[in-house]
Design an enzyme around this catalytic site. Structure first.
Site, short mmCIF file in Angstrom:
data_model
loop_
_atom_site.label_atom_id
_atom_site.label_comp_id
_atom_site.label_asym_id
_atom_site.label_seq_id
_atom_site.Cartn_x
_atom_site.Cartn_y
_atom_site.Cartn_z
N ASP A 38 15.07 14.61 -26.21
CA ASP A 38 14.31 15.73 -25.65
C ASP A 38 13.58 16.41 -26.79
O ASP A 38 14.05 16.39 -27.93
CB ASP A 38 15.22 16.73 -24.91
N ASP A 61 9.40 13.67 -28.88
CA ASP A 61 8.45 13.72 -27.76
C ASP A 61 8.44 12.37 -27.05
O ASP A 61 8.08 11.34 -27.64
CB ASP A 61 7.07 14.05 -28.32
N TYR A 153 -0.05 17.04 -12.25
CA TYR A 153 1.34 16.62 -12.09
C TYR A 153 1.46 15.56 -10.99
O TYR A 153 2.07 14.50 -11.19
CB TYR A 153 2.21 17.83 -11.76
N LYS A 157 2.53 11.54 -11.35
CA LYS A 157 3.70 10.97 -10.68
C LYS A 157 3.31 9.83 -9.74
O LYS A 157 4.07 8.87 -9.58
CB LYS A 157 4.45 12.07 -9.93
N THR A 188 16.53 22.90 -10.84
CA THR A 188 16.55 22.69 -12.29
C THR A 188 15.82 23.85 -12.98
O THR A 188 15.31 24.75 -12.33
CB THR A 188 15.84 21.38 -12.66
#
Length: 275
Positions: A38, A61, A153, A157, A188
């Protein structure tokens, strides 16, 4: 009988929180050694929480090719690389399509789509040489239908969904399976602020109400799917994008009904028992 994970190494990106953190726990508890990655500081703490000797943190990264290559090299020092959970991702902010600039688009695509592509590029040949295994990439229900996330986003995806299909074809016959998971609303760090706001405003009962389970999912539920897809139990699943969304994408959008109306509908739709 020997645990199927004995001597096996799995790489998990986006491991500092949420689904990634839960997945580190799931894989280490199953008996695998995990390389946790991470860009956030918390990845070291996640590794420290795992049983001694079962998890090594490597900060970096997931969209950087040198870091991905380093993860593969690190895995080889700890055992046999068998799985890669390319989970790292960013939303890029809730920016309308008309306002998002090219820099925002490129950053989201770099992390969310190029990152998984690099994971496949570097991990698949090694996993194949090691005798087989699986690569799982985190997509989203936003990549299946519109309305579940901002444009960049969602597009990234959707790209992941197609990426795993193309990659599964390219690596056919190598004993490397490549799949995607498509989470719905999961509680989350990425969603926490909005969920907390809804609960503080007295609308906690509405969180997740658009899916059939009428609740948000939990990271460990997604981690369980990632563990399954990487295991031998999923040996005939390849090139698939599997939704884990409480039933959100199973039906057309529904307006939540009052409890009385739901009870009446259930009575009307209940099938007659045949003796």
């Amino acid at each position: 009988m020997q645990n199927e994970w004995t001597g096996s190494v799995v790489i998990v990106t986006g491991a500092a929180s949420g689904i990634g953190r839960a997945s580190v726990t799931a894989f280490t508890q199953a008996g695998a050694t995990v390389i946790a990655s991470d860009i956030a500081d918390g990845v070291e703490a996640v590794a420290a929480e795992a049983p001694p000797g079962t998890c090594t943190a490597l900060r970096g990264d997931a969209g950087d090719e040198a870091h991905v290559a380093a993860l593969i090299a690190q895995a080889s020092r700890h055992g046999t690389l068998r799985g890669f959970f390319a989970n790292a991702g960013i939303t890029g902010g809730l920016v309308p399509l008309s306002e998002a600039d090219s820099a925002q688009w490129l950053e989201v695509l770099r992390v969310n789509l190029v990152g998984p592509a690099l994971a496949i590029k570097h991990a698949a040949p090694v996993i194949g040489t090691n005798g087989g295994g699986a690569i799982t990439c985190t997509a989203s229900v936003a990549g299946l239908r519109g309305g579940a996330g901002p444009a960049a986003y969602s597009a990234s995806k959707a790209g992941v969904v197609n990426l795993v299909k193309v990659a599964a074809l390219e690596f056919a016959g190598t004993k490397v399976r490549i799949n995607a998971i498509c989470p719905g609303l999961i509680e989350t760090n990425m969603t926490k602020r909005r969920i907390d706001q809804a609960r503080a405003a007295g609308f906690g009962n509405m969180v997740g109400s658009t899916n059939l389970s009428r609740r948000p999912g939990q990271p460990d539920e997604v981690a369980g799917l990632a563990l399954f897809l990487t295991s031998d139990a999923a040996s005939f699943i390849n090139g698939q994008a599997i939704a884990i969304d409480g039933g959100l994408t199973a039906v057309h959008p529904q307006t939540p009904r009052p409890a009385a109306a739901q009870a009446a509908a259930a009575t009307i739709s209940r099938p007659t028992q045949l003796n």
